[in-house]
Structure formats: structure tokens, C-alpha cells
Design a protein around this motif. Structure first.
Motif, PDB file in Angstrom:
ATOM      1  N   GLU A 131      -0.334   0.422 -12.645  1.00 47.43           N
ATOM      2  CA  GLU A 131      -0.697  -0.430 -11.516  1.00 47.43           C
ATOM      3  C   GLU A 131      -1.457  -1.676 -11.964  1.00 47.43           C
ATOM      4  N   THR A 132      -1.317  -2.724 -11.147  1.00 50.77           N
ATOM      5  CA  THR A 132      -2.089  -3.944 -11.370  1.00 50.77           C
ATOM      6  C   THR A 132      -2.940  -4.229 -10.133  1.00 50.77           C
ATOM      7  N   LEU A 133      -3.911  -5.091 -10.305  1.00 52.90           N
ATOM      8  CA  LEU A 133      -4.829  -5.392  -9.199  1.00 52.90           C
ATOM      9  C   LEU A 133      -4.100  -6.024  -8.014  1.00 52.90           C
ATOM     10  N   SER A 134      -2.954  -6.642  -8.257  1.00 51.28           N
ATOM     11  CA  SER A 134      -2.187  -7.234  -7.159  1.00 51.28           C
ATOM     12  C   SER A 134      -1.773  -6.198  -6.129  1.00 51.28           C
ATOM     13  N   GLY A 135      -1.760  -4.921  -6.512  1.00 54.86           N
ATOM     14  CA  GLY A 135      -1.442  -3.878  -5.544  1.00 54.86           C
ATOM     15  C   GLY A 135      -2.459  -3.760  -4.425  1.00 54.86           C
ATOM     16  N   VAL A 136      -3.682  -4.217  -4.671  1.00 54.59           N
ATOM     17  CA  VAL A 136      -4.727  -4.127  -3.647  1.00 54.59           C
ATOM     18  C   VAL A 136      -4.450  -5.082  -2.481  1.00 54.59           C
ATOM     19  N   PRO A 137      -4.271  -6.392  -2.707  1.00 51.95           N
ATOM     20  CA  PRO A 137      -3.952  -7.261  -1.566  1.00 51.95           C
ATOM     21  C   PRO A 137      -2.616  -6.909  -0.916  1.00 51.95           C
ATOM     22  N   VAL A 138      -1.666  -6.393  -1.701  1.00 56.17           N
ATOM     23  CA  VAL A 138      -0.390  -5.975  -1.109  1.00 56.17           C
ATOM     24  C   VAL A 138      -0.624  -4.827  -0.127  1.00 56.17           C
ATOM     25  N   ALA A 139      -1.394  -3.812  -0.541  1.00 55.10           N
ATOM     26  CA  ALA A 139      -1.661  -2.667   0.333  1.00 55.10           C
ATOM     27  C   ALA A 139      -2.469  -3.073   1.569  1.00 55.10           C
ATOM     28  N   LEU A 140      -3.352  -4.044   1.397  1.00 50.91           N
ATOM     29  CA  LEU A 140      -4.177  -4.513   2.515  1.00 50.91           C
ATOM     30  C   LEU A 140      -3.480  -5.599   3.333  1.00 50.91           C
ATOM     31  N   ASN A 141      -2.310  -6.039   2.874  1.00 50.38           N
ATOM     32  CA  ASN A 141      -1.537  -7.089   3.547  1.00 50.38           C
ATOM     33  C   ASN A 141      -2.377  -8.353   3.763  1.00 50.38           C
ATOM     34  N   LEU A 142      -3.004  -8.817   2.675  1.00 49.49           N
ATOM     35  CA  LEU A 142      -3.874  -9.981   2.760  1.00 49.49           C
ATOM     36  C   LEU A 142      -3.150 -11.246   2.309  1.00 49.49           C
ATOM     37  N   PRO A 143      -3.109 -12.277   3.139  1.00 53.01           N
ATOM     38  CA  PRO A 143      -2.637 -13.577   2.668  1.00 53.01           C
ATOM     39  C   PRO A 143      -3.514 -14.040   1.505  1.00 53.01           C
ATOM     40  N   VAL A 144      -2.949 -14.866   0.634  1.00 56.76           N
ATOM     41  CA  VAL A 144      -3.628 -15.235  -0.598  1.00 56.76           C
ATOM     42  C   VAL A 144      -4.054 -16.695  -0.583  1.00 56.76           C
ATOM     43  N   ILE A 145      -5.278 -16.937  -1.037  1.00 59.38           N
ATOM     44  CA  ILE A 145      -5.740 -18.288  -1.367  1.00 59.38           C
ATOM     45  C   ILE A 145      -5.825 -18.343  -2.881  1.00 59.38           C
ATOM     46  N   LEU A 146      -5.073 -19.267  -3.469  1.00 53.77           N
ATOM     47  CA  LEU A 146      -4.984 -19.344  -4.928  1.00 53.77           C
ATOM     48  C   LEU A 146      -5.886 -20.449  -5.460  1.00 53.77           C
ATOM     49  N   VAL A 147      -6.702 -20.116  -6.443  1.00 50.89           N
ATOM     50  CA  VAL A 147      -7.532 -21.092  -7.137  1.00 50.89           C
ATOM     51  C   VAL A 147      -6.807 -21.491  -8.422  1.00 50.89           C
TER      52      VAL A 147
END
Length: 227
Positions: A131-147
Motif C-alpha cells: 500500500e501507498t499513502l495515496s490509499g488514504v485520500p482515495v478511501a476518504l474520497n478527498l479532493p486533492v490540493i497539490l503543492v
């Protein structure tokens, strides 16, 4: 509201995710909005009388309006400032998407106008063998703000990161250009190249700041597209 919950991702480590997250919190606070922010896993923590503490998580705690305890902001604190899965292995701990998601969900149930979850490293930083940390926002269905850390190589890093975000099924709610290299060649040309390719609102361009603070960085942000 779901549209006011975002995951803060970076094109790389040391892109200024925490500076931008704190600036977003300050900008929201200046509009009278309540805020909370989480950093579910942090590698690079110092031992204090209260326990392990991470400087980035402490900054989030300082700039958010809700008085959450540190352990809720940063539930997984690791000593070594290295990739989280390696730091966890050194401490004989195991990271997983399910555990981090569960820890985040509890805090995200708090009432706030703006909620941020800050990542660690880049989009595909590993948590364990699978697993990678990207699985967390995917599971939480969070839109992303990219820096985007504006430096040589940022075009490739930004475009690949956005490609991965969208492939994972998440929308890019906006992005922030943070000039980490004060001597970057052709800064404006690189910025325009990203502007026409990323297909999401540019929330701000933060110039290189000799003494960066969230309050100063907030002056360069426009939250309108995400609020």
C-alpha cells in the motif's frame, strides 16, 4: 461539507506542503471560517516531555482554529526522518491504509468549515509492501490540493502526480506553485506550462520567502475556487 475537505499532496518531499496547508488555514481563518488539519503519519519526530512531536504537525495545530489534541492531529509519530514505511519498520510498527483512514475519520467528524489532511512525501510514498499513502485520500474520497515545488524538474513531477491522482479517481481541486528555488530559470515559462496542462484552478503563486510564515504565504492565496 465534503467539498471543503481536502488532501494536501506534494510533488515531492520538501515542496512546502505544510507551509501551504498552514497558509490555507490562515486564509480561511481570515474569512471567519473554522478549520482543522491532520497529519496522520509523520516521520521525523523529536522526543519531548509530552511524547514524540513533529514540527509540521505542531504548525498545523498552531494555525487551525479547533483545539484538537496533538495525538488526534498526528496519531502516528515516527522518530526517523525517512520514508514512513522504513521508519515504522525500524520501530517494529506496521502502517496500513485502513488504520490511518480510521484515525482520520474520527477527527474529520468534528464540525469545521475547512478540513485538511496533509500527506507525507509524494503521492506514492509507501506505507507497507503493498500500500501507498495515496490509499488514504482515495478511501476518504478527498479532493486533492497539490503543492508544486517550483524547481528544475517540477514539470515532470507535477504532471506525473496529477496523472496518478486522476487515475486513482480523485479530482484535483486546485494547485499552488511554491517557489522553493529562488534561482529557478524561466520561472514564468514553467508556471505557464503548468497552468495550461494541469486543468485545475491555480490557488496561488508563493514566491521564495527568506523567512516563510503561514500568515505571509496566505497573502498569495485565493481560496475562492475551493470554497
Amino acid at each position: 461539507m465534503q467539498r471543503r475537505q481536502f488532501f494536501i499532496a506534494g510533488t515531492d518531499t520538501d515542496t512546502g506542503k505544510t507551509l501551504v496547508a498552514c497558509a490555507l488555514l490562515e486564509a480561511a481563518k481570515s474569512q471567519g471560517l473554522s478549520t482543522l488539519a491532520l497529519k496522520p503519519v509523520a516521520a521525523g519526530c523529536e522526543e519531548t516531555a509530552e511524547g514524540l512531536r513533529n514540527s509540521d504537525a505542531l504548525l498545523l495545530q498552531q494555525h487551525m482554529t479547533l483545539p484538537l489534541p496533538y495525538e488526534q492531529i498526528n496519531p502516528v509519530a515516527l522518530r526517523s526522518a525517512i520514508a514512513p514505511h522504513i521508519a515504522a519498520r525500524q520501530e517494529e510498527r506496521r502502517l496500513s491504509v485502513d488504520r490511518l483512514v480510521g484515525l482520520c475519520r474520527g477527527a474529520l467528524m468534528q464540525r469545521a468549515d475547512l478540513k485538511l489532511v496533509e500527506g507525507a512525501g509524494g503521492w506514492r510514498v509507501p506505507l507497507n509492501e503493498r500500500e501507498t499513502l495515496s490509499g488514504v485520500p482515495v478511501a476518504l474520497n478527498l479532493p486533492v490540493i497539490l503543492v508544486v515545488g517550483m524547481k528544475l524538474g517540477c514539470l515532470n513531477h507535477a504532471l506525473l502526480t496529477v496523472e496518478a491522482i486522476r487515475r486513482d479517481g480523485l479530482p484535483l481541486a486546485g494547485w499552488v506553485a511554491n517557489q522553493v528555488d529562488p534561482q529557478m530559470s524561466c520561472f514564468d515559462d514553467n508556471l505557464e506550462s503548468l497552468r495550461v496542462r494541469l486543468g485545475a484552478p491555480l490557488l496561488g503563486v508563493i514566491p521564495h520567502l527568506s523567512q516563510p510564515t503561514a500568515e505571509l504565504a496566505a497573502q498569495y492565496l485565493d481560496l475562492t475556487p475551493v470554497l
